[in-house]
Design a protein around this motif. Sequence first.
Motif, PDB file in Angstrom:
ATOM      1  N   THR A   1      18.428 -42.781  35.429  1.00  0.00           N
ATOM      2  CA  THR A   1      17.947 -42.040  34.262  1.00  0.00           C
ATOM      3  C   THR A   1      19.020 -41.978  33.193  1.00  0.00           C
ATOM      4  OG1 THR A   1      16.552 -40.719  35.693  1.00  0.00           O
ATOM      5  CG2 THR A   1      17.064 -39.771  33.542  1.00  0.00           C
ATOM      6  N   MET A   2      18.609 -42.266  31.969  1.00  0.00           N
ATOM      7  CA  MET A   2      19.584 -42.168  30.876  1.00  0.00           C
ATOM      8  C   MET A   2      19.488 -40.787  30.221  1.00  0.00           C
ATOM      9  SD  MET A   2      19.928 -46.064  29.475  1.00  0.00           S
ATOM     10  CE  MET A   2      21.582 -45.780  28.852  1.00  0.00           C
ATOM     11  N   LEU A   3      20.457 -40.487  29.364  1.00  0.00           N
ATOM     12  CA  LEU A   3      20.604 -39.114  28.875  1.00  0.00           C
ATOM     13  C   LEU A   3      19.425 -38.642  28.031  1.00  0.00           C
ATOM     14  CD1 LEU A   3      24.299 -39.642  27.901  1.00  0.00           C
ATOM     15  CD2 LEU A   3      23.535 -37.922  29.559  1.00  0.00           C
ATOM     16  N   THR A   4      18.962 -39.528  27.160  1.00  0.00           N
ATOM     17  CA  THR A   4      17.841 -39.143  26.287  1.00  0.00           C
ATOM     18  C   THR A   4      16.941 -40.368  26.086  1.00  0.00           C
ATOM     19  OG1 THR A   4      18.882 -39.819  24.197  1.00  0.00           O
ATOM     20  CG2 THR A   4      19.347 -37.571  24.944  1.00  0.00           C
ATOM     21  N   PRO A   5      15.683 -40.132  25.738  1.00  0.00           N
ATOM     22  CA  PRO A   5      14.816 -41.275  25.428  1.00  0.00           C
ATOM     23  C   PRO A   5      15.421 -42.132  24.310  1.00  0.00           C
ATOM     24  CG  PRO A   5      13.523 -39.270  25.675  1.00  0.00           C
ATOM     25  CD  PRO A   5      14.953 -38.853  25.723  1.00  0.00           C
ATOM     26  N   GLY A   6      16.079 -41.509  23.343  1.00  0.00           N
ATOM     27  CA  GLY A   6      16.677 -42.262  22.226  1.00  0.00           C
ATOM     28  C   GLY A   6      17.795 -43.171  22.709  1.00  0.00           C
ATOM     29  N   ILE A   7      18.631 -42.663  23.584  1.00  0.00           N
ATOM     30  CA  ILE A   7      19.746 -43.460  24.102  1.00  0.00           C
ATOM     31  C   ILE A   7      19.192 -44.593  24.972  1.00  0.00           C
ATOM     32  CG2 ILE A   7      21.693 -43.354  25.746  1.00  0.00           C
ATOM     33  CD1 ILE A   7      22.485 -40.708  24.369  1.00  0.00           C
ATOM     34  N   HIS A   8      18.126 -44.303  25.750  1.00  0.00           N
ATOM     35  CA  HIS A   8      17.487 -45.341  26.562  1.00  0.00           C
ATOM     36  C   HIS A   8      16.918 -46.437  25.659  1.00  0.00           C
ATOM     37  CE1 HIS A   8      13.974 -47.004  28.873  1.00  0.00           C
ATOM     38  NE2 HIS A   8      14.977 -47.226  29.696  1.00  0.00           N
ATOM     39  N   LYS A   9      16.280 -46.024  24.581  1.00  0.00           N
ATOM     40  CA  LYS A   9      15.671 -47.002  23.665  1.00  0.00           C
ATOM     41  C   LYS A   9      16.769 -47.870  23.030  1.00  0.00           C
ATOM     42  CE  LYS A   9      12.588 -46.973  19.761  1.00  0.00           C
ATOM     43  NZ  LYS A   9      12.302 -46.171  18.612  1.00  0.00           N
ATOM     44  N   ALA A  10      17.855 -47.218  22.617  1.00  0.00           N
ATOM     45  CA  ALA A  10      18.955 -47.975  21.990  1.00  0.00           C
ATOM     46  C   ALA A  10      19.554 -48.964  22.998  1.00  0.00           C
ATOM     47  CB  ALA A  10      20.028 -47.009  21.483  1.00  0.00           C
TER      48      ALA A  10
END
Length: 527
Positions: free
Chosen positions: A334-343
């Motif tokens: 799991t990444m920290l935030t959906p935004g960080i995952h998207k980036a």
Amino acid sequence: MPITGENLIGAAARRGGGETFRAVEAATGNSLEPAFAAATPADVDQACALAAEAFDTYRETSLEDRARFLEAVAEAILGIGDELIVRCMAESGLPRARLEGERGRTVGQLKMFAGVVRDGGFLEARVDPAQPERKPLPRPDLRLRQIAVGPVAVFGASNFPLAFSVAGGDTASALAAGCPVVAKAHPAHPGTSELVGRAVQAAVKQCGLPEGVFSLLMDAGISVGQALVADPRIAAVGFTGSRRGGVALMQAAAARPVPIPVYAEMSSINPVVLLPAALEARGRDIGRAFAGSLTLGSGQFCTNPGLILAVEGAGLDGFVEAASAALTEIQAATMLTPGIHKAYCAGVAALETNPAVTTLARGLAGGTHQGQAALFSTTADAFLADHTLAEEVFGAASLVVRCRDLATIKAVLERLEGQLTAALHLDEADHDAARALLPVLERRVGRILVNGFGTGVEVGHAMVHGGPYPATSDGRTTSVGSLAIHRFLRPVSYQDLPDALLPAALKDANPLKLWRRQDGKAVAPGA
Ligand SMILES: NC(=O)C1=CN([C@@H]2O[C@H](COP(=O)(O)OP(=O)(O)OC[C@H]3O[C@@H](n4cnc5c(N)ncnc54)[C@H](O)[C@@H]3O)[C@@H](O)[C@H]2O)C=CC1
Ligand SMILES: O=C(O)CCC(=O)C(=O)O
């Protein structure tokens, strides 16, 4: 301790009048209770006013009182108990063991700064006694000490919700220097931020300090941060995050009528150089260790090994095979935030579709918010021709650059932007090669390490967690370790002041029992 979603302004807790937002559970993307409300311009103004009001009292607290305050903050954070870890796990998606370790590091960091304050060496007291008989001109009595710069704005980082956030290294070093702190919570973990903020607030009260020593402001957007950096009472900024965010704050700070320093820790790809003898002898072992470092915390470390440089050959092939084999078995995380995952996904896709890049391995695929590790390779010529290949992909992705020879490795290092760390993997037979690279590395990075990886920064007195731009905005400093206090100090000289008017650090009798420099020579207290 209930999380209320309020801003902490001095001793008060007040619901913001700005936009409301909720924390997001990292693993599911679901909203968490309660709703937070962004601070208003009036809240920013009041936090800064209280900080300015507290400044002169706080910066002259005795060294012992200030050290006790830092220790009280550490105890109050521990006092929150498991609630802090549970909330932080939900908001960040980071596992329990990592967050318990990070809490230990946060508390240890505060205690280290308590020791730094008690020691008093950071004051750098210097005394050049008057020489009235000196010819042709008498020398005045000159004394110097460091004073706190003023209230500091601290931006919490998304990837270290405890150690680089509300009471993390920037806050600890600013408070140690004698600076009040106005913290801006990271919207990825507002509940964690509030819990820690309330612990700091309680410590301020318990120690009888002026309430403005600490405030905490919420905002899911950028307007509170912009207002904070623009506020004339803020004297310096501490930040860990994206290059875009850091540069925006540098620009805001430089555009003020009175510009202020911004200490931003931003992007870094942390080159790892595999030297021939080490590669030949244990390339596979290094490959397996590398896979572990790359995927630690889903790769969300600014010290993550994002670039591997080595001379082509059987040794490098062994490294790549072992690293790839290890990575293909690593679970997506799991990444920290959906935004960080998207980036992250966008950065990986750009590498995958770059015609000069080969995909060597992918980790196991995961759920919607999980980052899947990735290893790529390219040639030195392609790397040197395409600057996008040197950009940070925040997450567990790394690029192997196959080089013709050591001179090519050196040429690639020469072309890199500033970095936080560089690692050399070497055996004794590689010493000459390493010696040839060290001057380049010293110019490019803040920390050079051997036979290891940069992830997991030691908090200590000899640590540099910094480096030339764009690793940080100011490569002369560090954001981790006791030297970080110097970001928030400035020297003042006192010429011919009567003893009665001198600060205690500089009085003839040396009541603080400091080591001081007298006429440039270190003198022990009482000597
Ligand atoms: N190298 C590193 O250490 C890190 C890099 N990142 C990178 O940053 C990306 C976004 O992650 P975030 O943690 O959200 O970092 P970010 O830089 O977007 O935000 C960090 C903090 O700065 C504030 N901020 C950002 N831009 C601002 C502006 N223009 N004016 C005023 N305040 C501003 C945000 O509100 C937040 O509180 C990641 O995808 C990753 O690429 C993130 C964390 C650490
Ligand atoms: O590697 C570490 O322990 C610290 C990394 C860091 O400073 C960051 O990721 O922002």
